[in-house]
Design a protein around this motif. Structure first.
Motif, mmCIF file in Angstrom:
data_model
loop_
_atom_site.group_PDB
_atom_site.id
_atom_site.type_symbol
_atom_site.label_atom_id
_atom_site.label_comp_id
_atom_site.label_asym_id
_atom_site.label_seq_id
_atom_site.Cartn_x
_atom_site.Cartn_y
_atom_site.Cartn_z
ATOM 1 N N LEU A 110 0.831 -1.205 0.000
ATOM 2 C CA LEU A 110 0.000 0.000 0.000
ATOM 3 C C LEU A 110 0.865 1.255 0.000
ATOM 4 C CD1 LEU A 110 -2.770 -1.044 2.548
ATOM 5 C CD2 LEU A 110 -2.994 -0.862 0.069
ATOM 6 N N LEU A 111 1.946 1.216 0.774
ATOM 7 C CA LEU A 111 2.869 2.352 0.801
ATOM 8 C C LEU A 111 3.495 2.575 -0.569
ATOM 9 C CD1 LEU A 111 4.324 4.462 2.631
ATOM 10 C CD2 LEU A 111 6.130 2.757 2.918
ATOM 11 N N PHE A 112 3.883 1.497 -1.223
ATOM 12 C CA PHE A 112 4.485 1.582 -2.550
ATOM 13 C C PHE A 112 3.507 2.181 -3.561
ATOM 14 C CE2 PHE A 112 5.200 -0.288 -6.748
ATOM 15 C CZ PHE A 112 6.526 0.042 -6.977
ATOM 16 N N ILE A 113 2.252 1.751 -3.513
ATOM 17 C CA ILE A 113 1.236 2.272 -4.435
ATOM 18 C C ILE A 113 1.031 3.763 -4.205
ATOM 19 C CG2 ILE A 113 -1.196 2.154 -5.101
ATOM 20 C CD1 ILE A 113 -1.052 -0.844 -4.172
ATOM 21 N N ARG A 114 0.893 4.156 -2.937
ATOM 22 C CA ARG A 114 0.696 5.568 -2.622
ATOM 23 C C ARG A 114 1.883 6.414 -3.084
ATOM 24 N NH1 ARG A 114 1.289 8.463 2.234
ATOM 25 N NH2 ARG A 114 3.407 7.584 2.162
ATOM 26 N N ASP A 115 3.091 5.936 -2.792
ATOM 27 C CA ASP A 115 4.291 6.687 -3.157
ATOM 28 C C ASP A 115 4.464 6.775 -4.674
ATOM 29 O OD1 ASP A 115 4.821 7.095 -0.508
ATOM 30 O OD2 ASP A 115 6.344 5.526 -0.347
ATOM 31 N N SER A 116 4.122 5.706 -5.377
ATOM 32 C CA SER A 116 4.217 5.719 -6.842
ATOM 33 C C SER A 116 3.291 6.780 -7.430
ATOM 34 C CB SER A 116 3.856 4.342 -7.412
ATOM 35 O OG SER A 116 4.781 3.367 -7.009
ATOM 36 N N LEU A 117 2.073 6.855 -6.899
ATOM 37 C CA LEU A 117 1.117 7.859 -7.380
ATOM 38 C C LEU A 117 1.604 9.270 -7.067
ATOM 39 C CD1 LEU A 117 -2.143 6.019 -6.321
ATOM 40 C CD2 LEU A 117 -1.424 6.485 -8.672
#
Length: 225
Positions: A110-117
Motif C-alpha cells: 500500500l505504501l508503494f502504491i501511494r508513493d508511486s502515485l
C-alpha cells in the motif's frame, strides 16, 4: 459484672460496626481484580483482531473506489494525447522492484502504491508549460485523479514509513532523462507511455491485495501499442 458486661457489649458493637468496612474492602478488591482481568482479555482480543485485520481490510476506500479511479486515470491518459509512442525514455522500467513489492507484506504494498502515485503526480507538475499538444482539460483531470488517489491512500499507510529508495531513484532518473531531452513534446510522450505502464501494474497490484487467492500476473515490461 455490670461493667464487664458493658465492655463486652461495646466490643461486640465495635466488631459489628467494623464488619461492613471489611466486607466493603473485599468487594472493592474483587471488583478491581475483575476489571483488570476484563481489560487484559480485551487487550488480547484487540491483538488477535489486529493480526486478523490487514491494512487492506481496514481501508474500505481501496475496495470501493480505487479501481474506479484507476480506470478513469488510464482512460484520461489515453484520451489526453494521440497514439502512445513505442519509443522509450531511456530509463529501464523497474520490473524487479514490482516483483519484490508483489511478494512483500500488504502494508508495504500500500505504501508503494501511494508513493508511486505521488511520484507520478510530481512528475507531471510542469507539464502545462512543456508545450506538448495534449488536451488541456483531460490533462488537468488526469493530474487531479492521480493526486486524489494518492491522498486517499494516505489513510491506509503509516506516516512513519519512508519512500522506497529504489522507487525514488527511478523517478529521479525519469526527471533527468526528461530534462536531458529538453522537456520536448516527444519526451513527454515517452513519459506518458511510461506512466501507462505504471498505472497498469499498480492496478494489478491492488487486485492481488484485494483478491490474494486469485492467480496474479507477474509485473513486467508492457507490450507497446
Amino acid at each position: 459484672m455490670a461493667l464487664a458486661e458493658v465492655e463486652a457489649g461495646g466490643l461486640k458493637e465495635e466488631r459489628r460496626q467494623s464488619l461492613p468496612v471489611g466486607l466493603c474492602s473485599t468487594a472493592t478488591a474483587t471488583a478491581i481484580i475483575s476489571i483488570a482481568i476484563t481489560i487484559n482479555m480485551l487487550d488480547r482480543l484487540l491483538l488477535v483482531l489486529a493480526s486478523i485485520l490487514t491494512p487492506a481490510s481496514c481501508c474500505s476506500w481501496l475496495d470501493l473506489r480505487y479501481h474506479e479511479l484507476s480506470e478513469e486515470s488510464l482512460s484520461l491518459l489515453r484520451e489526453m494525447g494521440g497514439k502512445m509512442t513505442n519509443e522509450e525514455i531511456g530509463v529501464s522500467f523497474p520490473s524487479k522492484l514490482y516483483r519484490d513489492v508483489n511478494n512483500s507484506e500488504v502494508a508495504l504494498q500500500l505504501l508503494f502504491i501511494r508513493d508511486s502515485l505521488e511520484m507520478i503526480s510530481e512528475l507531471y507538475e510542469n507539464v502545462s508549460s512543456s508545450g506538448v499538444a495534449w488536451v488541456a482539460n483531460k490533462t488537468q483531470n488526469f493530474q487531479h485523479v492521480i493526486h486524489r488517489q494518492a491522498q486517499e491512500l494516505s489513510q491506509c499507510v503509516s506516516m512513519n514509513k519512508t519512500i522506497n529508495i529504489r522507487l525514488r531513484r527511478y523517478f529521479h532518473r525519469l526527471k533527468v532523462a526528461l530534462q536531458q531531452k529538453g522537456g520536448s513534446p516527444a519526451a513527454w510522450e515517452m513519459i506518458r507511455s511510461e506512466t501507462k505502464t505504471h498505472l497498469q501494474q499498480l492496478h494489478l497490484l491492488v487486485s492481488s491485495i484485494l483478491h490474494p487467492s486469485a492467480t496474479s500476473r507477474r509485473p513486467g515490461r508492457k507490450s507497446r501499442p
